[in-house]
Design a protein around this motif. Structure first.
Motif, short mmCIF file in Angstrom:
data_model
loop_
_atom_site.label_atom_id
_atom_site.label_comp_id
_atom_site.label_asym_id
_atom_site.label_seq_id
_atom_site.Cartn_x
_atom_site.Cartn_y
_atom_site.Cartn_z
N THR A 158 0.84 -1.20 0.00
CA THR A 158 0.00 0.00 0.00
C THR A 158 0.87 1.24 0.00
OG1 THR A 158 -1.68 -1.19 1.29
CG2 THR A 158 -1.90 1.20 1.15
N GLU A 159 0.52 2.20 -0.85
CA GLU A 159 1.25 3.46 -0.94
C GLU A 159 0.23 4.60 -1.06
OE1 GLU A 159 4.27 6.27 -1.15
OE2 GLU A 159 4.48 4.12 -0.72
N ARG A 160 0.12 5.40 0.02
CA ARG A 160 -0.81 6.53 0.06
C ARG A 160 -2.22 6.13 -0.29
NH1 ARG A 160 2.62 11.92 -1.78
NH2 ARG A 160 4.64 11.20 -1.04
N GLY A 161 -2.66 5.02 0.27
CA GLY A 161 -4.03 4.57 0.08
C GLY A 161 -4.26 3.75 -1.16
N VAL A 162 -3.26 3.63 -2.04
CA VAL A 162 -3.38 2.79 -3.23
C VAL A 162 -2.86 1.40 -2.89
CG1 VAL A 162 -2.68 2.46 -5.63
CG2 VAL A 162 -3.09 4.78 -4.76
N VAL A 163 -3.70 0.40 -3.05
CA VAL A 163 -3.35 -0.98 -2.71
C VAL A 163 -2.90 -1.71 -3.98
CG1 VAL A 163 -4.21 -3.21 -1.90
CG2 VAL A 163 -4.86 -1.11 -0.71
N TYR A 164 -1.71 -2.29 -3.91
CA TYR A 164 -1.18 -3.10 -5.01
C TYR A 164 -1.27 -4.57 -4.63
CZ TYR A 164 0.78 1.33 -6.61
OH TYR A 164 0.93 2.64 -7.03
N LEU A 165 -1.90 -5.36 -5.48
CA LEU A 165 -1.99 -6.80 -5.27
C LEU A 165 -1.04 -7.48 -6.24
CD1 LEU A 165 -5.88 -7.25 -5.03
CD2 LEU A 165 -4.25 -7.14 -3.14
N MET A 166 -0.01 -8.13 -5.70
CA MET A 166 0.93 -8.88 -6.51
C MET A 166 0.69 -10.37 -6.28
SD MET A 166 4.48 -6.76 -5.90
CE MET A 166 5.25 -7.40 -7.41
N GLY A 167 0.85 -11.18 -7.32
CA GLY A 167 0.67 -12.60 -7.09
C GLY A 167 0.55 -13.42 -8.34
N ILE A 168 0.25 -14.70 -8.11
CA ILE A 168 -0.03 -15.66 -9.16
C ILE A 168 -1.41 -16.21 -8.85
CG2 ILE A 168 0.66 -17.83 -10.26
CD1 ILE A 168 3.51 -17.28 -9.24
N ALA A 169 -2.38 -15.93 -9.69
CA ALA A 169 -3.76 -16.28 -9.35
C ALA A 169 -4.61 -16.40 -10.60
CB ALA A 169 -4.36 -15.22 -8.41
N THR A 170 -5.77 -17.02 -10.44
CA THR A 170 -6.72 -17.10 -11.54
C THR A 170 -7.47 -15.77 -11.64
OG1 THR A 170 -8.54 -17.90 -10.16
CG2 THR A 170 -7.04 -19.55 -11.10
N ARG A 171 -8.19 -15.60 -12.73
CA ARG A 171 -8.98 -14.38 -12.90
C ARG A 171 -10.03 -14.26 -11.79
NH1 ARG A 171 -8.92 -11.59 -17.78
NH2 ARG A 171 -7.36 -12.37 -19.24
N ARG A 172 -10.65 -15.37 -11.44
CA ARG A 172 -11.66 -15.33 -10.38
C ARG A 172 -11.05 -14.89 -9.06
NH1 ARG A 172 -12.84 -17.92 -6.16
NH2 ARG A 172 -11.31 -19.57 -6.51
N GLU A 173 -9.90 -15.47 -8.73
CA GLU A 173 -9.23 -15.11 -7.48
C GLU A 173 -8.81 -13.64 -7.50
OE1 GLU A 173 -6.97 -19.12 -5.98
OE2 GLU A 173 -6.15 -18.09 -7.73
N VAL A 191 -4.56 -1.58 -7.56
CA VAL A 191 -3.80 -1.87 -8.78
C VAL A 191 -3.37 -3.33 -8.74
CG1 VAL A 191 -1.76 -1.34 -10.16
CG2 VAL A 191 -2.97 0.50 -8.98
N ARG A 192 -3.73 -4.07 -9.77
CA ARG A 192 -3.45 -5.50 -9.82
C ARG A 192 -2.19 -5.76 -10.65
NH1 ARG A 192 -9.66 -7.08 -11.38
NH2 ARG A 192 -9.17 -5.67 -13.10
N VAL A 193 -1.17 -6.28 -9.99
CA VAL A 193 0.07 -6.66 -10.67
C VAL A 193 0.15 -8.18 -10.53
CG1 VAL A 193 2.55 -6.23 -10.86
CG2 VAL A 193 1.06 -4.46 -9.92
N VAL A 194 -0.62 -8.86 -11.34
CA VAL A 194 -0.88 -10.29 -11.14
C VAL A 194 -0.55 -11.08 -12.39
CG1 VAL A 194 -2.67 -12.00 -10.60
CG2 VAL A 194 -2.73 -9.75 -9.49
N GLU A 195 0.10 -12.23 -12.20
CA GLU A 195 0.26 -13.20 -13.28
C GLU A 195 -0.97 -14.09 -13.28
OE1 GLU A 195 4.21 -14.97 -14.04
OE2 GLU A 195 4.78 -13.98 -12.17
#
Length: 258
Positions: A158-173, A191-195
């Protein structure tokens, strides 16, 4: 088997940021992500290979050292690596510094790609960082409470209220985790930074891990009958999520969701 309460789960998630809290009061121009603190139990429940987890630790430490060499009073950079892909958050004093930091990190060994979310302007305040840490703790606790996703699929920054989700996941997840994060009070944007991987790919990875004895987790369970439910009682009035774009082979997709 002892059952933890939601408050206890929140406390556990928040405790993971204790080291960061200790450093907030000092004039530290750079923050390293959480990969270096990964323990044996986390290795066994992480969708990254053990090699990727070790690489992420090395990437964060080497990137930190390189950025520290050019750091100045107007620079506060956070480096987080997940599956050899690096997220840069924080603030720098100029566009030239922003590009320079990205170039330095991109040339670190084993880095596949860099998502540069550095802003040009004054660094965040102690209060900003404390609030960000609190938000990350609430998001992590809410992901742990969710019964229809595998919480360890995601790293939360999280940076100044912006949440970044990093990971390896399905579209549903990914959509479900985004929905949960959007429901946390104080979240300005996700912000989704997801594989993005398919359920079939996860099943194949789990079978390979079982044959290799690594104990990799199985795919997350199917969605519950109430997918809109969340452990948070307050919701941010945000517009509907946009769908994820097509997955890019071998890389993460960074998509902002307001």
């Amino acid at each position: 088997m002892t059952t933890t309460t939601p408050f206890q789960r929140f406390a556990i998630a928040l405790a993971s940021g204790t080291v960061l809290v200790a450093g907030l009061s000092a004039c530290v121009p750079l923050v390293v992500g959480g990969a270096a603190a990964v323990g044996v139990g986390m290795v066994a429940t992480d969708r990254r290979s053990s090699g990727a987890q070790l690489d992420d630790q090395g990437i964060e430490l080497r990137a930190a050292a390189r950025v520290r060499e050019i750091a100045n009073d107007n620079m506060y950079v956070s480096v987080t690596s997940f599956n050899r892909q690096v997220l840069l958050t924080g603030a720098v004093g100029s566009d030239a510094d922003r590009r320079r930091v990205e170039d330095l990190v991109q040339r670190v060994d084993n880095v596949r790609s860099v998502v540069n979310e550095l802003t040009v302007g004054p660094p965040s305040t102690f209060q900003d960082r404390s609030n960000d840490l609190f938000i990350s703790g609430k998001v992590k606790a809410s992901l742990l409470d969710a019964k229809d996703i595998f919480a360890n699929s995601f790293k939360v920054v999280t940076e100044r209220g912006v949440v970044y989700l990093m990971g390896i996941a399905t579209r549903r997840e990914t959509d479900r985790a985004t929905e949960i994060a959007r429901g946390i009070s104080g979240v300005q944007k996700v912000v989704r930074v997801v594989e993005v991987v398919s359920e079939a790919e996860l099943a194949s990875q789990a079978q390979q891990a079982q044959r290799g004895g690594t104990g990799s987790p199985a795919p997350a369970p199917a969605p519950s009958s109430a997918p809109g439910s969340s452990s948070s009682s307050s919701r941010v009035p945000l517009p509907p999520m946009e769908p994820l774009p097509p997955a890019q082979p071998g890389g993460a997709t960074a998509t902002p969701v307001r």
